[in-house]
Design a protein around this motif. Structure first.
Motif, PDB file in Angstrom:
ATOM      1  N   ILE A  94       0.834  -1.214   0.000  1.00  0.00           N
ATOM      2  CA  ILE A  94       0.000   0.000   0.000  1.00  0.00           C
ATOM      3  C   ILE A  94       0.871   1.267   0.000  1.00  0.00           C
ATOM      4  O   ILE A  94       0.755   2.119  -0.887  1.00  0.00           O
ATOM      5  N   SER A  95       1.771   1.370   0.972  1.00  0.00           N
ATOM      6  CA  SER A  95       2.616   2.583   1.017  1.00  0.00           C
ATOM      7  C   SER A  95       3.527   2.650  -0.202  1.00  0.00           C
ATOM      8  O   SER A  95       3.808   3.745  -0.717  1.00  0.00           O
ATOM      9  N   THR A  96       3.984   1.489  -0.681  1.00  0.00           N
ATOM     10  CA  THR A  96       4.850   1.473  -1.874  1.00  0.00           C
ATOM     11  C   THR A  96       4.129   2.128  -3.048  1.00  0.00           C
ATOM     12  O   THR A  96       4.742   2.861  -3.838  1.00  0.00           O
ATOM     13  N   SER A 120      10.979  -3.292   0.685  1.00  0.00           N
ATOM     14  CA  SER A 120      11.608  -4.469   1.311  1.00  0.00           C
ATOM     15  C   SER A 120      10.549  -5.234   2.080  1.00  0.00           C
ATOM     16  O   SER A 120       9.685  -4.631   2.721  1.00  0.00           O
ATOM     17  N   GLU A 121      10.608  -6.552   1.995  1.00  0.00           N
ATOM     18  CA  GLU A 121       9.639  -7.369   2.726  1.00  0.00           C
ATOM     19  C   GLU A 121      10.265  -8.709   3.092  1.00  0.00           C
ATOM     20  O   GLU A 121      10.867  -9.378   2.265  1.00  0.00           O
ATOM     21  N   LEU A 122      10.073  -9.076   4.362  1.00  0.00           N
ATOM     22  CA  LEU A 122      10.608 -10.338   4.906  1.00  0.00           C
ATOM     23  C   LEU A 122       9.788 -11.546   4.485  1.00  0.00           C
ATOM     24  O   LEU A 122      10.333 -12.620   4.263  1.00  0.00           O
ATOM     25  N   LEU A 166      10.142   4.421   6.982  1.00  0.00           N
ATOM     26  CA  LEU A 166      10.448   3.357   7.945  1.00  0.00           C
ATOM     27  C   LEU A 166       9.130   2.819   8.499  1.00  0.00           C
ATOM     28  O   LEU A 166       8.380   3.546   9.158  1.00  0.00           O
ATOM     29  N   ASP A 167       8.836   1.538   8.208  1.00  0.00           N
ATOM     30  CA  ASP A 167       7.571   0.953   8.663  1.00  0.00           C
ATOM     31  C   ASP A 167       7.697  -0.551   8.897  1.00  0.00           C
ATOM     32  O   ASP A 167       6.713  -1.271   8.923  1.00  0.00           O
ATOM     33  N   GLY A 168       8.927  -1.046   9.052  1.00  0.00           N
ATOM     34  CA  GLY A 168       9.141  -2.463   9.374  1.00  0.00           C
ATOM     35  C   GLY A 168       9.165  -2.628  10.889  1.00  0.00           C
ATOM     36  O   GLY A 168       8.613  -1.795  11.629  1.00  0.00           O
TER      37      GLY A 168
HETATM   38  C1  LIG Z   1       3.628  -2.341   9.256  1.00  0.00           C
HETATM   39  S1  LIG Z   1       3.943  -3.447   7.988  1.00  0.00           S
HETATM   40  C2  LIG Z   1       4.312  -2.407   6.618  1.00  0.00           C
HETATM   41  C3  LIG Z   1       3.106  -1.767   6.022  1.00  0.00           C
HETATM   42  C4  LIG Z   1       3.371  -1.046   4.710  1.00  0.00           C
HETATM   43  N1  LIG Z   1       4.387  -0.035   4.868  1.00  0.00           N
HETATM   44  C5  LIG Z   1       2.110  -0.422   4.194  1.00  0.00           C
HETATM   45  O1  LIG Z   1       1.849   0.745   4.506  1.00  0.00           O
HETATM   46  O2  LIG Z   1       1.358  -1.122   3.502  1.00  0.00           O
HETATM   47  C6  LIG Z   1       5.564  -4.004   8.408  1.00  0.00           C
HETATM   48  C7  LIG Z   1       6.138  -4.996   7.413  1.00  0.00           C
HETATM   49  O3  LIG Z   1       7.551  -4.958   7.556  1.00  0.00           O
HETATM   50  C8  LIG Z   1       8.055  -6.244   7.296  1.00  0.00           C
HETATM   51  N2  LIG Z   1       9.397  -6.320   7.905  1.00  0.00           N
HETATM   52  C9  LIG Z   1       9.681  -6.318   9.220  1.00  0.00           C
HETATM   53  N3  LIG Z   1      11.001  -6.388   9.433  1.00  0.00           N
HETATM   54  C10 LIG Z   1      11.579  -6.440   8.200  1.00  0.00           C
HETATM   55  C11 LIG Z   1      12.919  -6.552   7.751  1.00  0.00           C
HETATM   56  N4  LIG Z   1      13.934  -6.647   8.609  1.00  0.00           N
HETATM   57  N5  LIG Z   1      13.147  -6.539   6.420  1.00  0.00           N
HETATM   58  C12 LIG Z   1      12.125  -6.471   5.531  1.00  0.00           C
HETATM   59  N6  LIG Z   1      10.807  -6.380   5.908  1.00  0.00           N
HETATM   60  C13 LIG Z   1      10.541  -6.367   7.216  1.00  0.00           C
HETATM   61  C14 LIG Z   1       7.034  -7.168   7.950  1.00  0.00           C
HETATM   62  O4  LIG Z   1       7.073  -8.469   7.426  1.00  0.00           O
HETATM   63  C15 LIG Z   1       5.726  -6.440   7.664  1.00  0.00           C
HETATM   64  O5  LIG Z   1       5.073  -6.960   6.534  1.00  0.00           O
END
Ligand SMILES: C[S@@+](CC[C@H](N)C(=O)[O-])C[C@H]1O[C@@H](n2cnc3c(N)ncnc32)[C@H](O)[C@@H]1O
Length: 237
Positions: A94-96, A120-122, A166-168
């Motif tokens: 969504i944010s992307t 980036s996504e885990l 920053l949202d991870g």
């Molecule tokens: C709050 S959500 C992000 C929401 C997104 N920004 C949006 O607005 O749609 C946090 C995401 O960060 C990912 N994440 C957490 N730590 C991470 C890491 N070290 N590297 C990559 N992705 C990561 C999680 O798997 C999760 O899907």
């Protein structure tokens, strides 16, 4: 059309994808509520949380930025004419999509330049669906989401970076900022979500950004769950 469904850009196809995703994200609260009893102990003792439990709790939820935050991200991207944007934590994209739409419109107003959004996504499942959502929005030429831990996948990101979201997971905000800082351009903006929700975990990050001694000027905006707005000032400029 009510004000909630208005986007600050004129792209019906992108707006339709965002409408669908924001709607789908409304199911998050029910999924999380069902899991809450099992995770109560970890909510009270967040240090005991580990990677496996984080996966169990969050693997299928969006937890996205709000529409208001998305609009702000788009407008900041336009205001600073962002060309290279880096996003820590993309979830379902969504944010992307808001960030990539800003870069798209910047390129439309100056076609001689290039631009990119690096997400980036885990979670592999989220990564696959986020990539599909970017395709549906017609944004794959601009945005790509790297699969894996951002602390590794961001090692090769090139300079200059104009905008960072920053949202991870919260304990990595500070390490990610420190990793990307040498590549930030003078005047780059760093936005960080959930400052109020994770007040304790994010205190070292907020102190670093607001101290005035680390190259940033910064304030916490009372938007959604608290949105830290920081501007990088390169001493060499
Ligand atoms: C709050 S959500 C992000 C929401 C997104 N920004 C949006 O607005 O749609 C946090 C995401 O960060 C990912 N994440 C957490 N730590 C991470 C890491 N070290 N590297 C990559 N992705 C990561 C999680 O798997 C999760 O899907």
């Amino acid at each position: 059309m009510d004000s909630e469904s208005r986007f600050p850009f004129q792209h019906p196809k992108i707006a339709a994808v965002l409408e669908r995703l924001h709607d789908a994200a409304k199911t998050d609260k029910w999924k999380l509520a069902r899991r809450a009893p099992r995770f109560l102990w970890f909510f009270l003792n967040p240090r005991e949380m580990n990677q496996r439990l984080m996966h169990e709790l969050f693997h299928d939820v969006y937890i996205p930025v709000s529409r208001e935050q998305g609009a702000l991200l788009y407008l900041i991207g336009r205001a600073i004419q962002a060309r290279r944007v880096v996003e820590f934590g993309s979830s379902f994209g969504i944010s992307t999509i808001y960030l990539a739409t800003a870069v798209l419109d910047n390129l439309n107003s100056n076609p001689s330049t290039v631009g990119q959004v690096i997400g980036s996504e885990l979670e592999p499942h989220k990564h696959a669906l986020a990539t599909q959502n970017l395709e549906a929005a017609g944004l794959t030429a601009i945005a790509k989401i790297l699969l894996g831990d951002a602390m590794e996948t961001f090692q090769t990101v090139e300079a200059p970076i104009d905008l960072v979201l920053l949202d991870g997971w919260k304990e990595l905000y500070l390490p990610v900022v420190k990793l990307l800082k040498p590549k930030l351009r003078h005047g780059a903006v760093v936005m960080a979500d959930n400052i109020f929700t994770f007040k304790r975990a994010l205190r070292p990050f907020v102190e670093y950004m607001q101290s005035g001694t680390n190259g940033f000027v910064s304030t916490t905006l009372k938007i959604s769950d608290g949105f830290e707005f920081s501007v990088f000032q390169n001493p060499a400029e």
